[in-house]
Design a protein around this motif. Structure first.
Motif, PDB file in Angstrom:
ATOM      1  N   TYR A  82       0.849  -1.221   0.000  1.00 15.08           N
ATOM      2  CA  TYR A  82       0.000   0.000   0.000  1.00 15.08           C
ATOM      3  C   TYR A  82       0.877   1.261   0.000  1.00 15.08           C
ATOM      4  CZ  TYR A  82      -3.523  -3.483   1.151  1.00 15.08           C
ATOM      5  OH  TYR A  82      -4.328  -4.587   1.126  1.00 15.08           O
ATOM      6  N   CYS A  83       0.256   2.421   0.213  1.00 15.47           N
ATOM      7  CA  CYS A  83       1.014   3.671   0.295  1.00 15.47           C
ATOM      8  C   CYS A  83       0.282   4.662   1.184  1.00 15.47           C
ATOM      9  CB  CYS A  83       1.265   4.262  -1.096  1.00 15.47           C
ATOM     10  SG  CYS A  83      -0.155   5.151  -1.749  1.00 15.47           S
ATOM     11  N   LEU A  84       0.971   5.743   1.455  1.00 17.87           N
ATOM     12  CA  LEU A  84       0.486   6.776   2.380  1.00 17.87           C
ATOM     13  C   LEU A  84      -0.950   7.231   2.124  1.00 17.87           C
ATOM     14  CD1 LEU A  84       2.182   8.227   4.537  1.00 17.87           C
ATOM     15  CD2 LEU A  84       2.685   9.990   2.836  1.00 17.87           C
ATOM     16  N   LYS A  85      -1.313   7.338   0.869  1.00 18.19           N
ATOM     17  CA  LYS A  85      -2.650   7.876   0.550  1.00 18.19           C
ATOM     18  C   LYS A  85      -3.754   6.929   1.007  1.00 18.19           C
ATOM     19  CE  LYS A  85      -5.242   9.741  -3.477  1.00 18.19           C
ATOM     20  NZ  LYS A  85      -6.112  10.758  -2.878  1.00 18.19           N
ATOM     21  N   LYS A  86      -3.469   5.632   0.997  1.00 14.25           N
ATOM     22  CA  LYS A  86      -4.497   4.663   1.380  1.00 14.25           C
ATOM     23  C   LYS A  86      -3.859   3.401   1.960  1.00 14.25           C
ATOM     24  CE  LYS A  86      -8.595   2.635   1.134  1.00 14.25           C
ATOM     25  NZ  LYS A  86      -9.340   2.582   2.357  1.00 14.25           N
ATOM     26  N   ASP A  87      -4.093   3.176   3.212  1.00 16.89           N
ATOM     27  CA  ASP A  87      -3.749   1.929   3.921  1.00 16.89           C
ATOM     28  C   ASP A  87      -2.262   1.712   4.218  1.00 16.89           C
ATOM     29  OD1 ASP A  87      -6.445   1.243   3.905  1.00 16.89           O
ATOM     30  OD2 ASP A  87      -6.281   0.221   1.970  1.00 16.89           O
ATOM     31  N   GLY A  88      -1.353   2.581   3.740  1.00 16.70           N
ATOM     32  CA  GLY A  88       0.077   2.338   3.956  1.00 16.70           C
ATOM     33  C   GLY A  88       0.775   3.486   4.658  1.00 16.70           C
ATOM     34  N   THR A  89       2.088   3.383   4.749  1.00 14.25           N
ATOM     35  CA  THR A  89       2.845   4.390   5.506  1.00 14.25           C
ATOM     36  C   THR A  89       3.956   5.043   4.686  1.00 14.25           C
ATOM     37  OG1 THR A  89       4.241   2.601   6.300  1.00 14.25           O
ATOM     38  CG2 THR A  89       2.478   3.327   7.779  1.00 14.25           C
ATOM     39  N   VAL A  90       4.189   4.563   3.471  1.00 18.09           N
ATOM     40  CA  VAL A  90       5.270   5.162   2.677  1.00 18.09           C
ATOM     41  C   VAL A  90       4.725   5.712   1.361  1.00 18.09           C
ATOM     42  CG1 VAL A  90       7.151   3.726   3.561  1.00 18.09           C
ATOM     43  CG2 VAL A  90       5.800   2.937   1.623  1.00 18.09           C
ATOM     44  N   CYS A  91       5.447   6.685   0.830  1.00 18.56           N
ATOM     45  CA  CYS A  91       5.126   7.193  -0.502  1.00 18.56           C
ATOM     46  C   CYS A  91       6.137   6.608  -1.473  1.00 18.56           C
ATOM     47  CB  CYS A  91       5.192   8.720  -0.513  1.00 18.56           C
ATOM     48  SG  CYS A  91       5.046   9.370  -2.188  1.00 18.56           S
ATOM     49  N   HIS A  92       5.673   5.913  -2.495  1.00 18.27           N
ATOM     50  CA  HIS A  92       6.593   5.278  -3.446  1.00 18.27           C
ATOM     51  C   HIS A  92       7.129   6.270  -4.472  1.00 18.27           C
ATOM     52  CE1 HIS A  92       5.304   1.590  -1.618  1.00 18.27           C
ATOM     53  NE2 HIS A  92       4.054   1.855  -1.922  1.00 18.27           N
ATOM     54  N   VAL A  93       6.584   7.474  -4.486  1.00 16.05           N
ATOM     55  CA  VAL A  93       7.086   8.493  -5.424  1.00 16.05           C
ATOM     56  C   VAL A  93       8.250   9.244  -4.784  1.00 16.05           C
ATOM     57  CG1 VAL A  93       6.516  10.609  -6.692  1.00 16.05           C
ATOM     58  CG2 VAL A  93       4.873   8.728  -6.587  1.00 16.05           C
ATOM     59  N   THR A  94       7.995   9.833  -3.616  1.00 14.69           N
ATOM     60  CA  THR A  94       9.081  10.594  -2.974  1.00 14.69           C
ATOM     61  C   THR A  94      10.011   9.673  -2.186  1.00 14.69           C
ATOM     62  OG1 THR A  94       7.745  10.987  -1.012  1.00 14.69           O
ATOM     63  CG2 THR A  94       7.636  12.654  -2.746  1.00 14.69           C
ATOM     64  N   ARG A  95       9.539   8.502  -1.851  1.00 14.89           N
ATOM     65  CA  ARG A  95      10.265   7.442  -1.137  1.00 14.89           C
ATOM     66  C   ARG A  95      10.613   7.807   0.301  1.00 14.89           C
ATOM     67  NH1 ARG A  95      12.419   6.850  -6.411  1.00 14.89           N
ATOM     68  NH2 ARG A  95      11.372   5.084  -7.381  1.00 14.89           N
ATOM     69  N   VAL A  96      11.053   9.029   0.534  1.00 15.41           N
ATOM     70  CA  VAL A  96      11.434   9.381   1.903  1.00 15.41           C
ATOM     71  C   VAL A  96      10.369  10.242   2.571  1.00 15.41           C
ATOM     72  CG1 VAL A  96      13.931   9.191   1.699  1.00 15.41           C
ATOM     73  CG2 VAL A  96      12.790  11.282   0.943  1.00 15.41           C
ATOM     74  N   GLY A  97       9.630  10.995   1.754  1.00 21.55           N
ATOM     75  CA  GLY A  97       8.736  12.007   2.319  1.00 21.55           C
ATOM     76  C   GLY A  97       7.516  11.426   3.007  1.00 21.55           C
ATOM     77  N   LYS A  98       6.893  12.258   3.826  1.00 25.10           N
ATOM     78  CA  LYS A  98       5.671  11.870   4.540  1.00 25.10           C
ATOM     79  C   LYS A  98       4.484  12.629   3.970  1.00 25.10           C
ATOM     80  CE  LYS A  98       6.672   8.688   7.474  1.00 25.10           C
ATOM     81  NZ  LYS A  98       6.100   7.379   7.168  1.00 25.10           N
ATOM     82  N   LYS A  99       4.586  12.978   2.667  1.00 27.20           N
ATOM     83  CA  LYS A  99       3.520  13.735   2.054  1.00 27.20           C
ATOM     84  C   LYS A  99       3.119  13.057   0.744  1.00 27.20           C
ATOM     85  CE  LYS A  99       2.456  18.443   0.810  1.00 27.20           C
ATOM     86  NZ  LYS A  99       2.977  19.670   0.272  1.00 27.20           N
ATOM     87  N   CYS A 100       1.817  13.020   0.501  1.00 27.95           N
ATOM     88  CA  CYS A 100       1.349  12.443  -0.757  1.00 27.95           C
ATOM     89  C   CYS A 100       1.398  13.514  -1.845  1.00 27.95           C
ATOM     90  CB  CYS A 100      -0.074  11.920  -0.589  1.00 27.95           C
ATOM     91  SG  CYS A 100      -0.843  11.461  -2.144  1.00 27.95           S
ATOM     92  N   VAL A 101       1.964  13.162  -2.987  1.00 24.73           N
ATOM     93  CA  VAL A 101       2.088  14.123  -4.088  1.00 24.73           C
ATOM     94  C   VAL A 101       1.338  13.634  -5.330  1.00 24.73           C
ATOM     95  CG1 VAL A 101       4.257  15.158  -3.316  1.00 24.73           C
ATOM     96  CG2 VAL A 101       4.324  13.080  -4.714  1.00 24.73           C
ATOM     97  N   ALA A 102       0.257  12.879  -5.101  1.00 25.79           N
ATOM     98  CA  ALA A 102      -0.543  12.383  -6.234  1.00 25.79           C
ATOM     99  C   ALA A 102      -1.030  13.571  -7.075  1.00 25.79           C
ATOM    100  CB  ALA A 102      -1.721  11.576  -5.716  1.00 25.79           C
ATOM    101  N   ALA A 103      -1.218  13.324  -8.369  1.00 26.45           N
ATOM    102  CA  ALA A 103      -1.427  14.437  -9.309  1.00 26.45           C
ATOM    103  C   ALA A 103      -2.886  14.869  -9.429  1.00 26.45           C
ATOM    104  CB  ALA A 103      -0.917  14.027 -10.685  1.00 26.45           C
ATOM    105  N   HIS A 104      -3.088  16.189  -9.369  1.00 28.11           N
ATOM    106  CA  HIS A 104      -4.379  16.752  -9.750  1.00 28.11           C
ATOM    107  C   HIS A 104      -4.544  16.466 -11.243  1.00 28.11           C
ATOM    108  CE1 HIS A 104      -7.025  19.829 -11.402  1.00 28.11           C
ATOM    109  NE2 HIS A 104      -7.662  19.699 -10.263  1.00 28.11           N
ATOM    110  N   SER A 105      -5.646  15.841 -11.642  1.00 26.85           N
ATOM    111  CA  SER A 105      -5.739  15.336 -13.020  1.00 26.85           C
ATOM    112  C   SER A 105      -7.040  15.705 -13.717  1.00 26.85           C
ATOM    113  CB  SER A 105      -5.598  13.803 -13.000  1.00 26.85           C
ATOM    114  OG  SER A 105      -4.408  13.427 -12.381  1.00 26.85           O
ATOM    115  N   ALA A 106      -7.688  16.773 -13.265  1.00 28.50           N
ATOM    116  CA  ALA A 106      -8.971  17.147 -13.874  1.00 28.50           C
ATOM    117  C   ALA A 106      -8.771  18.241 -14.926  1.00 28.50           C
ATOM    118  CB  ALA A 106      -9.937  17.619 -12.799  1.00 28.50           C
ATOM    119  N   ASP A 107      -9.562  18.178 -15.981  1.00 28.94           N
ATOM    120  CA  ASP A 107      -9.371  19.104 -17.104  1.00 28.94           C
ATOM    121  C   ASP A 107      -9.976  20.488 -16.915  1.00 28.94           C
ATOM    122  OD1 ASP A 107      -7.959  17.846 -19.462  1.00 28.94           O
ATOM    123  OD2 ASP A 107      -9.350  16.264 -18.946  1.00 28.94           O
TER     124      ASP A 107
END
Ligand SMILES: Cc1cc2nc3c(=O)[nH]c(=O)nc-3n(C[C@H](O)[C@H](O)[C@H](O)COP(=O)(O)OP(=O)(O)OC[C@H]3O[C@@H](n4cnc5c(N)ncnc54)[C@H](O)[C@@H]3O)c2cc1C
Ligand code: SF4
Length: 327
Positions: free
Chosen positions: A138-163
């Protein structure tokens, strides 16, 4: 086959009824409009609401019309309706254009502008099945504790994706929200926060009821361009919205740009006014604006496309948007 978790489906007829249902069921309830994002996300167990409060049957959330010079768009209007509405197309063609760039025709027939504004952020490591996410821990945004994008950070950086939001921002649009605390208005510019887990200032239990675009925006020249893998269906890899007030002789009175699909909130480009105001949008100015945008945009590995290539595309898409504005 991916199955939906069990839930009760409520069909309120009024805004008050919808807000009251959301209040009654609290954390166990979510509003749903077209369901084009929420339903797949529920199948992926990203959300498991016990109660869905359907907004599409609420008559007060419908309608696209002019009110005192403002364009008022009901939150439950579909993207097809926004993209084809004669008033929207005549007054704000960039918005109609952005609405027409969402997904594909079937999804635009179901998906709404309110749902587009409230769209969840997206990430390669998040928009996956429960099995896939579980295999990765899992990951920080849902059910987990790590972010696989920043790897070290404690912040979710998922992309705003609306047009549509980037265009709504450059048009100074306002979102109307109704919730347990009553009615309030929030400029779309202030709607988003840089938090991939919950990227808007919408409070729990609040619904977006309408979007209003001011009369002052009607004189602006605006344009929208979108980078995606295929010319239909795909979410944006990068989008650029620009708006400018241009005098009859071509002199720029004001200009602004918003880029999205990089981080968790759309990015307002800085330094553009200093470059372009009082000058014409000629090749030199366009190159300076594109260069300034490139300096500020740093795509992350939150989307399954090389971030360096996406960054290289920033000045290309800024130039394309500015070309649309000048022509
Ligand atoms: C294959 C595919 C491709 C897609 N491509 C794109 C794309 O290119 N660009 C893009 O922008 N989107 C895309 N989408 C996402 C989606 O279709 C659109 O963003 C659509 O506008 C979402 O609107 P909806 O009414 O279906 O929202 P829903 O799925 O009903 O809801 C989305 C979220 O908003 C909340 N919500 C909905 N309405 C309101 C409201 N009025 N007030 C408060 N909260 C609300 C819901 O609780 C939920 O969290 C795609 C989806 C799919 C499945
Ligand atoms: S950015 Fe990180 S925390 Fe957010 S969804 Fe992606 S992997 Fe998860």
């Amino acid at each position: 086959m991916l199955r939906l978790p069990p839930f009760r489906y409520h069909r309120p007829a009024t805004i008050d009824e919808a807000v009251s249902l959301l209040g009654e069921y609290g954390d166990e309830a979510l509003p749903v409009s077209g369901g084009t994002d929420l339903v797949p996300n529920m199948k992926h167990r990203l959300f498991e609401p016990r109660h869905l409060v359907a907004l599409k049957g609420v008559g007060a959330l419908k309608g696209i019309r002019e009110e005192d010079g403002w364009l008022r768009i009901g939150a439950a209007e579909t993207l097809t309706a926004v993209g084809s509405d004669p008033i929207a197309r005549a007054r704000f063609p960039a918005l109609a254009d952005a609405a027409g760039h969402v997904a594909g025709p079937q999804l635009r027939n179901m998906g709404t502008i309110g749902g587009n504004l409230c769209l969840d952020t997206r990430c390669t490591y998040y928009n996956q099945t429960e099995f896939w996410r579980g295999a990765l821990g899992y990951c920080l945004k849902k059910d987990g504790t790590v972010c696989h994008v920043t790897r070290v950070g404690k912040k979710c950086v998922a992309a705003h994706s609306a047009d549509t939001p980037p265009v709504l921002m450059v048009l100074d649009a306002v979102a109307v929200l109704v919730g347990p605390g009553g009615r309030r208005e929030l400029p779309v510019r202030d709607f988003f926060v840089a938090d991939g887990i919950a990227n808007s200032r919408r409070e729990p239990g609040e619904i977006v009821t309408e979007i209003r675009i001011p009369p002052t925006a009607a004189g602006r020249r605006a344009a929208y361009v979108k980078l995606r893998q295929r010319q239909a269906i795909d979410f944006p890899l990068l989008t650029v919205a620009v708006a400018a007030d241009i005098e009859g002789d071509g002199t720029v009175r004001s200009i602004e740009g918003v880029v999205t699909a990089l981080g968790s909130r759309p990015k307002e480009l800085s330094g553009w006014r200093e470059i372009a105001e009082g000058r014409r949008l000629d090749d030199e100015v366009v190159a300076e604006l594109a260069g300034r945008a490139h300096q500020q945009c740093h795509p992350l590995e939150n989307i399954i496309v090389d971030p360096d290539w996406r960054r290289a595309m920033v000045p290309v898409y800024v130039r394309r948007a500015l070309e649309k504005v000048t022509t």
